[in-house]
Design a protein around this motif. Structure first.
Motif, short mmCIF file in Angstrom:
data_model
loop_
_atom_site.label_atom_id
_atom_site.label_comp_id
_atom_site.label_asym_id
_atom_site.label_seq_id
_atom_site.Cartn_x
_atom_site.Cartn_y
_atom_site.Cartn_z
N THR A 160 0.83 -1.20 0.00
CA THR A 160 0.00 0.00 0.00
C THR A 160 0.85 1.25 0.00
O THR A 160 0.56 2.21 -0.71
N THR A 161 1.93 1.23 0.78
CA THR A 161 2.84 2.38 0.83
C THR A 161 3.43 2.65 -0.54
O THR A 161 3.48 3.79 -1.01
N LYS A 187 0.80 4.18 -2.78
CA LYS A 187 0.55 5.58 -2.44
C LYS A 187 1.69 6.47 -2.94
O LYS A 187 1.45 7.59 -3.40
N ASN A 213 1.44 7.07 -6.61
CA ASN A 213 0.35 7.98 -6.94
C ASN A 213 0.53 9.38 -6.40
O ASN A 213 -0.34 10.22 -6.55
N LEU A 257 0.49 10.32 -3.35
CA LEU A 257 -0.35 10.61 -2.18
C LEU A 257 0.50 10.83 -0.94
O LEU A 257 0.06 11.46 0.01
N PRO A 297 -8.23 2.44 -6.34
CA PRO A 297 -7.94 2.09 -4.94
C PRO A 297 -8.76 0.87 -4.52
O PRO A 297 -9.71 0.50 -5.22
N TYR A 353 -8.98 9.78 -2.05
CA TYR A 353 -8.21 9.01 -3.03
C TYR A 353 -8.48 9.51 -4.45
O TYR A 353 -7.62 9.42 -5.31
N THR A 393 -5.69 12.36 -6.47
CA THR A 393 -5.04 11.77 -7.64
C THR A 393 -5.54 12.42 -8.92
O THR A 393 -5.16 12.02 -10.02
#
Lengths: 231, 122, 259
Positions: free
Chosen positions: A42-43, A46, A49, A51, A78, C85, C89
């Motif tokens: 998940t890291t 992210k 992306n 994030l 996601p 999310y 993005t």
């Protein structure tokens, strides 16, 4: 899209979620990102992306750090409901089309029709499985240079799963990279070109499905389970 | 979705299956094959893998490419028949080996075969 | 891109608030009309009118609160819940996202202000009253010798007040989302912290001004104090807006903690 990950580390407090990851993903490959919960999957997603920001190292996508440009070229799914459920499917199509230049409206209409999705209805009136199909349809309707799918077949029934894999195959674009993060390995094995196996914040395998099967004489799923026991 | 073993490379299994289908006449000599993508979708495999299988089939002479129009099954019917015989022989060898491993004699094996084949007719 | 974001904010919030406002405006109009009964001789009508006044005030206040609440909730949901999310993005900068929400929020906050203003104005019937107000205003300006820009500052302060208030909520929520659990509770705590810090800051500023060489100025013409107070207040508001803006942008860009 060429994705280069160099000496990437992400620390939360004193804990490394990812440590010294080095990877280069070529174009047109469907790559499986396999690992248990807490492995850093998940890291990594992210970070790709944009994030979150890395503690050390960097990610370059076609030579650029994650930012506005990379976001316009990456289509991300996601693993949770991330759309405003008060909106209708039509409104969501409109939203995607407005912000993403690579959004293909006719593809979206086609996909939604094939999936039997009532476009005038609000998202919240649809079943969870249908909502997930909507999310997938929107993501796959973009002619993106990279697709990052986080557990795309997780909460779906076997028929739905099969349909999703078929959609991924049929939308395949040889210039685009597809990253599928999942723990349901046996379901996706036949669709993958390469696999990345990750555990405890580190990559311990990055090879093609073909090589692994020839070398080990096992399915990726079996091999993964075995290797996980040792780590 | 095509059934496949999970412990052998996929492209090899795709090659085997398509050859069987050509022999069985599902794809006639000189017939145009579905595209890589179409077949990959049906089989539920990665198009790259199907592409590799097609290349292998070309190498083996079972398919040929007609410029950008697409891929076709070979016109060489002799070759197809030859391949069919090869495959039949392999299956037969396996059958015999399995039967013998059970401890059956040659006569007993013939009996089994006869019963099975007349059973089909009945 | 900012325009697209603003468009979508308007569409979404507008759809939601327009309905609520319609209902409230209906109530406000009927309450306003009922207050006309104050002229009546009948005690019952007078009572009704008195109640109507109270309700009118309450409904106007509620309109502010509901609008503000809707804007703040939209911010939280769209930025820090699962929707984050999607929001983060999108191929846009974090600052553009925050700006679009702030801008839309500020514009929407003008509506209850406008309605309240209209209700107030509706009580001024005779044209003479307007003239009285106008001449009173001219007299005030002449006597006080306040420069025009002070009026401009007052006007801006009214418009910027909700902007700052919204931003403070945004900052509180951006801080609150840093927590892994109970984000909303942490947001509330953060807001309290911001409130306390602001009060503290205010006290410090005023104390330092009073204790400084400016003590003599208290004895000067009172309108001079008003002038300087307005300027200081305005500068403070702008500074706080900038500080909050920077904090929110930094947190959204670098410390996003989506779950």
């Amino acid at each position: 899209m060429k994705i280069e990950i160099m000496n990437l580390s992400k620390k939360y407090g004193s804990l490394y979620a990812l440590q010294n990851v080095n990877l280069t993903l070529g174009q047109g490959r469907i790559v499986g990102l396999l690992g248990p919960n807490g492995s850093g999957k998940t890291t990594l997603i992210k970070l790709l992306n944009g994030l979150i920001q890395p503690t050390q190292g960097q990610i370059l996508m076609d030579g650029q750090k994650p930012g506005v440009y990379s976001k316009s070229k990456i289509s991300y799914l996601p693993d949770k409901t991330y759309l405003n459920s008060q909106m209708t499917v039509e409104q969501l199509v409109d939203l995607f089309g407005d912000f993403y230049a690579d959004f293909n409206f006719s593809k979206a209409d086609d996909l939604l029709k094939r999936l039997n999705i009532p476009v005038q209805q609000k998202l919240k009136t649809l079943s969870k499985g249908t909502q997930e199909k909507v999310q997938l349809a929107l993501v796959m309707s973009r002619e993106a240079e990279a697709y990052i799918l986080d557990e795309p077949i997780g909460g779906v029934d076997p028929v739905g799963r099969d349909y999703i894999l078929q959609t991924i195959i049929s939308q395949y674009n040889r210039n685009a990279t597809v990253i599928i993060s999942t723990h349901l390995i046996s379901d996706v094995e036949n669709v993958l070109d390469d696999v990345i196996m990750i555990k405890n914040g580190g990559i311990f395998l990055y090879d093609s499905v073909e090589n692994i099967r020839e070398r080990e004489g096992k399915s990726i799923d079996e091999m993964f389970k075995e290797v996980m026991r040792w780590y | 979705m095509w059934q496949m073993d999970s412990n052998r490379p996929i492209y090899i299994q795709l090659v085997e299956r398509i050859i069987k289908e050509i022999i069985a006449g599902k794809y006639q000599p000189g017939e145009k094959m579905p595209t890589v993508r179409e077949l990959a979708e049906i089989a539920r495999v990665n198009p790259n893998t199907m592409q590799k299988a097609f290349s292998q089939l070309e190498q083996k002479g079972m398919l040929y490419t007609d410029r950008t129009v697409g891929r076709y099954v070979t016109q060489d019917q002799a070759k197809i028949r030859e391949k069919g015989k090869q495959l039949a022989r392999q299956l037969g060898e396996k059958f015999l080996a399995d039967m013998r491993a059970l401890g059956l004699t040659e006569d007993e094996i013939m009996e089994v075969l006869k019963t099975l084949m007349s059973g089909d007719k009945a | 891109m900012v325009l697209k974001l603003i468009k979508h904010e308007f569409k979404y919030l507008g759809r939601y608030l327009l309905l609520i406002w319609a209902g409230m405006i209906l109530m406000i109009v009927s309450q306003r009309l009922l207050t006309e009964l104050r002229e009546s001789q009948n005690t019952i009508w007078q009572l009704v009118s008195g109640t109507a006044f109270g309700l009118l005030f309450f409904t106007l206040a509620a309109m502010f609160l509901v609008t503000f609440g809707a804007i703040v909730m939209r911010f939280y949901q769209n930025m820090f819940s699962g929707e984050g999310y999607l929001t983060f993005t999108l191929p846009v900068k974090a600052s553009q996202i925050v700006f679009s929400k702030l801008f839309t929020g500020a514009v929407f906050m003008l509506v209850p202000l406008l309605i309240a203003g209209l209700v107030l104005v509706s009580y001024i019937r005779a044209p003479e009253t307007w003239y009285l107000l106008y001449s009173g205003f001219i007299e005030f300006m002449a006597e006080s010798d306040l420069p025009i820009y002070v009026l401009v500052i007052w006007g801006l302060s009214i418009v910027l007040a909700p902007v700052l208030q919204l931003l403070e909520f945004y900052t509180a929520m951006s801080l609150g989302q840093l927590a892994n659990r109970n984000k909303i509770i942490f947001s509330i705590i953060a807001y309290i912290g911001i409130y306390v810090a602001k009060q503290f800051l205010g006290v410090i500023i005023w104390l330092s001004l009073l204790m400084g060489n400016y003590v003599e100025k208290i004895e000067m013409y009172p309108f001079q104090v008003v002038k300087y107070a307005s300027i200081i207040g305005f500068v403070t508001t702008i500074s706080l807006i900038v500080i909050n803006w920077l904090i929110v942008n930094y947190l959204c860009k670098n410390k996003l903690n989506l779950e």
